[in-house]
Each structure stands twice: as structure tokens, then as C-alpha cells.
Design a protein around this motif. Structure first.
Motif, PDB file in Angstrom:
ATOM      1  N   ASP A   1      38.942 -19.804 -19.804  1.00  0.00           N
ATOM      2  CA  ASP A   1      40.441 -19.742 -19.249  1.00  0.00           C
ATOM      3  C   ASP A   1      41.020 -20.781 -19.968  1.00  0.00           C
ATOM      4  OD1 ASP A   1      39.642 -22.159 -18.419  1.00  0.00           O
ATOM      5  OD2 ASP A   1      39.498 -21.709 -16.060  1.00  0.00           O
ATOM      6  N   SER A   2      42.427 -20.714 -19.852  1.00  0.00           N
ATOM      7  CA  SER A   2      43.322 -21.429 -20.660  1.00  0.00           C
ATOM      8  C   SER A   2      43.206 -22.960 -20.454  1.00  0.00           C
ATOM      9  CB  SER A   2      44.822 -21.102 -20.086  1.00  0.00           C
ATOM     10  OG  SER A   2      45.251 -19.726 -20.460  1.00  0.00           O
TER      11      SER A   2
ATOM     12  N   SER B   1      39.904  -8.954 -13.767  1.00  0.00           N
ATOM     13  CA  SER B   1      39.835  -9.741 -14.968  1.00  0.00           C
ATOM     14  C   SER B   1      41.032 -10.492 -15.482  1.00  0.00           C
ATOM     15  CB  SER B   1      38.954  -8.993 -16.265  1.00  0.00           C
ATOM     16  OG  SER B   1      39.886  -7.900 -16.275  1.00  0.00           O
ATOM     17  N   SER B   2      42.311 -10.029 -14.631  1.00  0.00           N
ATOM     18  CA  SER B   2      43.381 -10.679 -15.140  1.00  0.00           C
ATOM     19  C   SER B   2      44.378 -10.683 -14.144  1.00  0.00           C
ATOM     20  CB  SER B   2      43.909 -10.097 -16.509  1.00  0.00           C
ATOM     21  OG  SER B   2      44.350  -8.570 -16.037  1.00  0.00           O
ATOM     22  N   GLY B   3      45.545 -11.275 -14.304  1.00  0.00           N
ATOM     23  CA  GLY B   3      46.713 -11.196 -13.371  1.00  0.00           C
ATOM     24  C   GLY B   3      47.104  -9.795 -13.393  1.00  0.00           C
TER      25      GLY B   3
ATOM     26  N   LEU C   1      41.626  -3.806   2.487  1.00  0.00           N
ATOM     27  CA  LEU C   1      41.076  -4.310   1.365  1.00  0.00           C
ATOM     28  C   LEU C   1      41.176  -5.699   1.091  1.00  0.00           C
ATOM     29  CD1 LEU C   1      41.831  -1.451  -1.299  1.00  0.00           C
ATOM     30  CD2 LEU C   1      40.034  -1.582   0.477  1.00  0.00           C
ATOM     31  N   ALA C   2      42.076  -6.348   1.570  1.00  0.00           N
ATOM     32  CA  ALA C   2      42.222  -8.003   1.400  1.00  0.00           C
ATOM     33  C   ALA C   2      41.298  -8.667   2.009  1.00  0.00           C
ATOM     34  CB  ALA C   2      43.676  -8.164   2.020  1.00  0.00           C
ATOM     35  N   ARG C   3      40.445  -7.973   2.963  1.00  0.00           N
ATOM     36  CA  ARG C   3      39.313  -8.876   3.709  1.00  0.00           C
ATOM     37  C   ARG C   3      38.246  -8.967   2.723  1.00  0.00           C
ATOM     38  NH1 ARG C   3      41.069  -5.103   8.050  1.00  0.00           N
ATOM     39  NH2 ARG C   3      42.374  -6.050   9.461  1.00  0.00           N
ATOM     40  N   LEU C   4      37.997  -8.182   1.902  1.00  0.00           N
ATOM     41  CA  LEU C   4      36.772  -7.946   0.998  1.00  0.00           C
ATOM     42  C   LEU C   4      36.629  -9.157  -0.063  1.00  0.00           C
ATOM     43  CD1 LEU C   4      36.522  -4.198  -0.309  1.00  0.00           C
ATOM     44  CD2 LEU C   4      35.200  -5.585   1.646  1.00  0.00           C
ATOM     45  N   PRO C   5      35.581  -9.734  -0.436  1.00  0.00           N
ATOM     46  CA  PRO C   5      35.764 -10.734  -1.360  1.00  0.00           C
ATOM     47  C   PRO C   5      36.251 -10.548  -2.741  1.00  0.00           C
ATOM     48  CG  PRO C   5      33.491 -10.798  -0.243  1.00  0.00           C
ATOM     49  CD  PRO C   5      34.397  -9.437   0.271  1.00  0.00           C
ATOM     50  N   LEU C   6      37.022 -11.115  -3.390  1.00  0.00           N
ATOM     51  CA  LEU C   6      37.711 -10.694  -4.463  1.00  0.00           C
ATOM     52  C   LEU C   6      37.554 -11.652  -5.705  1.00  0.00           C
ATOM     53  CD1 LEU C   6      39.909  -9.003  -6.038  1.00  0.00           C
ATOM     54  CD2 LEU C   6      41.562 -10.660  -5.205  1.00  0.00           C
ATOM     55  N   PHE C   7      36.717 -11.335  -6.650  1.00  0.00           N
ATOM     56  CA  PHE C   7      36.311 -12.089  -7.688  1.00  0.00           C
ATOM     57  C   PHE C   7      37.197 -12.065  -8.849  1.00  0.00           C
ATOM     58  CE2 PHE C   7      32.599 -11.180  -5.424  1.00  0.00           C
ATOM     59  CZ  PHE C   7      31.872 -12.187  -5.197  1.00  0.00           C
ATOM     60  N   VAL C   8      37.784 -13.485  -9.138  1.00  0.00           N
ATOM     61  CA  VAL C   8      38.845 -13.507 -10.281  1.00  0.00           C
ATOM     62  C   VAL C   8      38.625 -14.324 -11.396  1.00  0.00           C
ATOM     63  CG1 VAL C   8      40.836 -12.738  -8.338  1.00  0.00           C
ATOM     64  CG2 VAL C   8      39.988 -15.331  -9.113  1.00  0.00           C
ATOM     65  N   PRO C   9      39.402 -14.314 -12.343  1.00  0.00           N
ATOM     66  CA  PRO C   9      38.859 -15.286 -13.582  1.00  0.00           C
ATOM     67  C   PRO C   9      39.269 -16.587 -13.764  1.00  0.00           C
ATOM     68  CG  PRO C   9      40.613 -13.727 -14.263  1.00  0.00           C
ATOM     69  CD  PRO C   9      40.314 -13.500 -12.925  1.00  0.00           C
ATOM     70  N   SER C  10      40.407 -17.019 -13.241  1.00  0.00           N
ATOM     71  CA  SER C  10      41.094 -18.242 -12.928  1.00  0.00           C
ATOM     72  C   SER C  10      41.813 -18.758 -11.976  1.00  0.00           C
ATOM     73  CB  SER C  10      42.212 -18.034 -14.201  1.00  0.00           C
ATOM     74  OG  SER C  10      43.100 -17.330 -14.131  1.00  0.00           O
ATOM     75  N   PRO C  11      42.150 -19.900 -11.889  1.00  0.00           N
ATOM     76  CA  PRO C  11      42.928 -20.415 -10.681  1.00  0.00           C
ATOM     77  C   PRO C  11      44.335 -19.661 -10.613  1.00  0.00           C
ATOM     78  CG  PRO C  11      41.973 -22.288 -11.945  1.00  0.00           C
ATOM     79  CD  PRO C  11      41.854 -21.045 -13.003  1.00  0.00           C
ATOM     80  N   ARG C  12      44.951 -19.241 -11.858  1.00  0.00           N
ATOM     81  CA  ARG C  12      46.036 -18.896 -11.854  1.00  0.00           C
ATOM     82  C   ARG C  12      46.026 -17.412 -10.873  1.00  0.00           C
ATOM     83  NH1 ARG C  12      48.548 -14.633 -14.517  1.00  0.00           N
ATOM     84  NH2 ARG C  12      46.859 -14.452 -16.076  1.00  0.00           N
TER      85      ARG C  12
ATOM     86  N   GLY D   1      48.171 -12.234   0.062  1.00  0.00           N
ATOM     87  CA  GLY D   1      47.269 -11.926   1.149  1.00  0.00           C
ATOM     88  C   GLY D   1      45.827 -11.790   1.235  1.00  0.00           C
ATOM     89  N   ALA D   2      45.168 -11.720   0.111  1.00  0.00           N
ATOM     90  CA  ALA D   2      43.675 -11.776  -0.179  1.00  0.00           C
ATOM     91  C   ALA D   2      43.180 -13.041   0.404  1.00  0.00           C
ATOM     92  CB  ALA D   2      43.512 -11.919  -1.663  1.00  0.00           C
ATOM     93  N   GLN D   3      42.165 -12.570   1.301  1.00  0.00           N
ATOM     94  CA  GLN D   3      41.506 -13.593   2.334  1.00  0.00           C
ATOM     95  C   GLN D   3      40.306 -14.409   1.709  1.00  0.00           C
ATOM     96  OE1 GLN D   3      40.871 -11.980   6.174  1.00  0.00           O
ATOM     97  NE2 GLN D   3      42.862 -10.715   6.109  1.00  0.00           N
ATOM     98  N   LYS D   4      39.509 -13.855   0.517  1.00  0.00           N
ATOM     99  CA  LYS D   4      38.373 -14.154   0.295  1.00  0.00           C
ATOM    100  C   LYS D   4      38.310 -14.169  -1.128  1.00  0.00           C
ATOM    101  CE  LYS D   4      35.669 -12.585   4.427  1.00  0.00           C
ATOM    102  NZ  LYS D   4      34.667 -11.894   4.839  1.00  0.00           N
ATOM    103  N   VAL D   5      38.969 -15.280  -1.788  1.00  0.00           N
ATOM    104  CA  VAL D   5      39.100 -15.188  -3.143  1.00  0.00           C
ATOM    105  C   VAL D   5      38.228 -16.227  -3.780  1.00  0.00           C
ATOM    106  CG1 VAL D   5      40.741 -15.559  -5.012  1.00  0.00           C
ATOM    107  CG2 VAL D   5      41.747 -14.819  -3.149  1.00  0.00           C
ATOM    108  N   VAL D   6      37.418 -15.671  -4.699  1.00  0.00           N
ATOM    109  CA  VAL D   6      36.234 -16.431  -5.653  1.00  0.00           C
ATOM    110  C   VAL D   6      36.870 -16.745  -6.924  1.00  0.00           C
ATOM    111  CG1 VAL D   6      34.153 -16.706  -6.337  1.00  0.00           C
ATOM    112  CG2 VAL D   6      34.398 -15.674  -4.184  1.00  0.00           C
ATOM    113  N   ASP D   7      37.244 -17.907  -7.370  1.00  0.00           N
ATOM    114  CA  ASP D   7      37.413 -18.234  -8.826  1.00  0.00           C
ATOM    115  C   ASP D   7      36.102 -18.368  -9.508  1.00  0.00           C
ATOM    116  OD1 ASP D   7      38.418 -18.971 -11.300  1.00  0.00           O
ATOM    117  OD2 ASP D   7      39.396 -20.785 -10.341  1.00  0.00           O
ATOM    118  N   CYS D   8      36.009 -17.442 -10.491  1.00  0.00           N
ATOM    119  CA  CYS D   8      34.864 -17.320 -11.197  1.00  0.00           C
ATOM    120  C   CYS D   8      34.956 -18.339 -12.453  1.00  0.00           C
ATOM    121  CB  CYS D   8      34.627 -16.044 -11.754  1.00  0.00           C
ATOM    122  SG  CYS D   8      34.207 -14.842 -10.624  1.00  0.00           S
TER     123      CYS D   8
END
Length: 255
Positions: free
Chosen positions: A112-113, A189-191, A208-219, A228-235
Motif C-alpha cells: 500500500d502507499s 481491491s481499491s476505493g 450486505l454491510a453485515r458481511l465481512p468485507l476484505f479491503v486492501p488499505s486503511p484508506r 456503514g460496513a460493519q465488519k471491515v478487514v484491512d488486509c
């Protein structure tokens, strides 16, 4: 990791490559590409940047599409590669540049950046009074890179090579796919990818916002939480390795 059933949202070829790796580790995935890459016409100002490429002390390439399109331009205008340091955010992008014979550096941990900005090679490259950096990217994005480079005294130009569109889908395509495949996790994989996911979800987003959401960065994580995503995982990266590591560290949800 068995039990995860993921929705992949990258462009078609990238989703296929990621799906193959996930399958080797027993992870089921279903692809619904939410990014469609459209190359931009090269303007006169952009052509001038390419012709003056040797004036930049560092070139940063932020994605695989930017790498491929950027190398096409190098083929047209620089049959002999210019001598300078090249940098990428991820290993896959770095491999494209390396295959073209460029001297490229990328973070070993965290694609990431923030990880890129910590590279000693980048700091060394811009440690000069007249440092100029070119960032090859799509329309928008990676503003943090330019801000931090400005803070370190470098001037920054953008060479925008493509735009990311949302493929045409029916209004209920996203929730229908998730229900039909019994998916229990979402991957972006991106914003821009998250923005398209949120847009396509429509009225189904609260569910859908209740599902785990895997994202690539803190941003991107901040974007998702704000929506409103409830379960965000920063990879901390968009690579298959980063995603697999995150999957190992998080239990499969009980739906």
C-alpha cells in the motif's frame, strides 16, 4: 480457511488469477467484476511527460493496468529505457515493470502507499533539491502518495492512463449472486471497487454491510466504515498472499 465463500470484484482476468490461488487453499469464490478498465487517449501534455521521462528522479506505478499501459507508451517513445528508479505499490505490478528491464523497487511487506513511502530506495531517490516524481495511475486515487512526497520536498506529476468503469448489471445482480452462491465474505481491491460495490448493492446494502468485507488499505477501510460496513478487514495489501493471511486470522462467520 475452508468454509469461506467469497465474492471477488476485480477485473475479469485478475479475479480469475485470484480465484485459482484461493481454490488451491480450499477457499470457494465467485467473481462479479466491478471494475472495467478503459484506456484514456494520450493528450499532448501526457505525451510531453513521457518524452521528458528522464527528467524524473523516480516513477511510481500504482497498479497493473497502469504498468501495462505505461509500458506500451515506453515502447512507442523510449526504445532504450530511461535510467531512473521505478517503484510500484505491489509485487505483481513490480513484476510487469521488471519484465521490461526496469530497475524497480516495491515493499516486501504491505503493498500500500504507506509501505511504499517507507522504502529507503524511494527516500534516497527523492533526496535532492530538485526532485521530480511521476505517478502513473488511473483517474484519481493515491493522493496520499503525492501529499507525502510534497512534504518531503518533491514535485509530483500525474500520468493518468485509464478510467475504471462499472460494468452493466441488473439492479439485483449483486444480492442475487450472494444469495445464490451462499457467499459469506466480500473482497474489494481499491476505493473505486468499494464505491462500485456500494452503488450496485442499492437498497440491499444494509444487509450486505453485515458481511465481512476484505479491503486492501486503511484508506479503503475508512471509506467502507463510513458507508456503514460493519465488519471491515484491512488486509494491508491487495495481493493473494495478503488476502489469505487475513482469511487465516479471521473466523468464518456463522450466517
Amino acid at each position: 480457511m475452508k468454509g469461506w465463500r467469497l465474492l471477488l470484484t476485480r477485473p475479469t482476468d485478475e479475479s480469475a488469477a485470484l480465484a485459482a490461488v484461493l481454490n488451491e487453499h480450499g477457499v470457494f469464490s465467485s467473481s462479479l467484476p466491478l471494475l472495467e478498465i478503459e484506456a484514456l487517449p494520450v493528450s499532448g501534455a501526457q505525451r510531453a511527460m513521457i518524452l521528458d521521462l528522464d527528467l524524473y528522479c523516480a516513477v511510481i506505478v500504482v497498479s497493473k493496468p497502469a504498468a501495462r499501459l505505461g509500458m506500451d507508451l515506453l515502447d512507442q517513445y523510449w526504445p532504450q529505457r530511461p535510467i531512473q528508479r521505478w517503484f510500484s505499490v505491489g509485487a505483481a505490478t513490480a513484476q510487469i515493470l521488471s519484465d521490461y528491464g526496469l530497475d524497480v523497487s516495491a515493499p516486501q511487506e504491505g503493498d500500500d502507499s504507506e509501505a511504499l513511502l517507507e522504502l529507503p530506495q524511494l527516500r534516497e531517490a527523492i533526496a535532492r533539491p530538485d526532485a521530480r516524481v511521476l505517478i502513473m495511475r488511473g483517474e484519481g486515487g493515491r493522493e496520499l502518495l503525492a501529499e507525502r512526497l510534497h512534504e518531503q520536498g518533491a514535485s509530483v506529476d500525474y500520468l493518468e492512463l485509464y478510467r475504471r468503469g462499472l460494468p452493466q448489471y441488473g439492479a439485483a445482480a449483486l444480492p442475487q449472486r450472494i444469495a445464490a452462491e451462499r457467499l459469506n465474505g466480500l473482497v474489494v481491491s481499491s476505493g473505486q471497487g468499494f464505491s462500485h460495490l456500494h452503488q450496485l448493492a442499492g437498497t440491499a446494502w444494509p444487509e450486505l454491510a453485515r458481511l465481512p468485507l476484505f479491503v486492501p488499505s486503511p484508506r479503503v477501510a475508512d471509506m467502507a466504515r463510513a458507508a456503514g460496513a460493519q465488519k471491515v478487514v484491512d488486509c494491508r495489501g491487495a495481493s493473494a498472499v495478503a488476502l489469505l493471511t487475513a482469511l487465516r486470522e479471521h473466523p468464518v462467520p456463522v450466517l
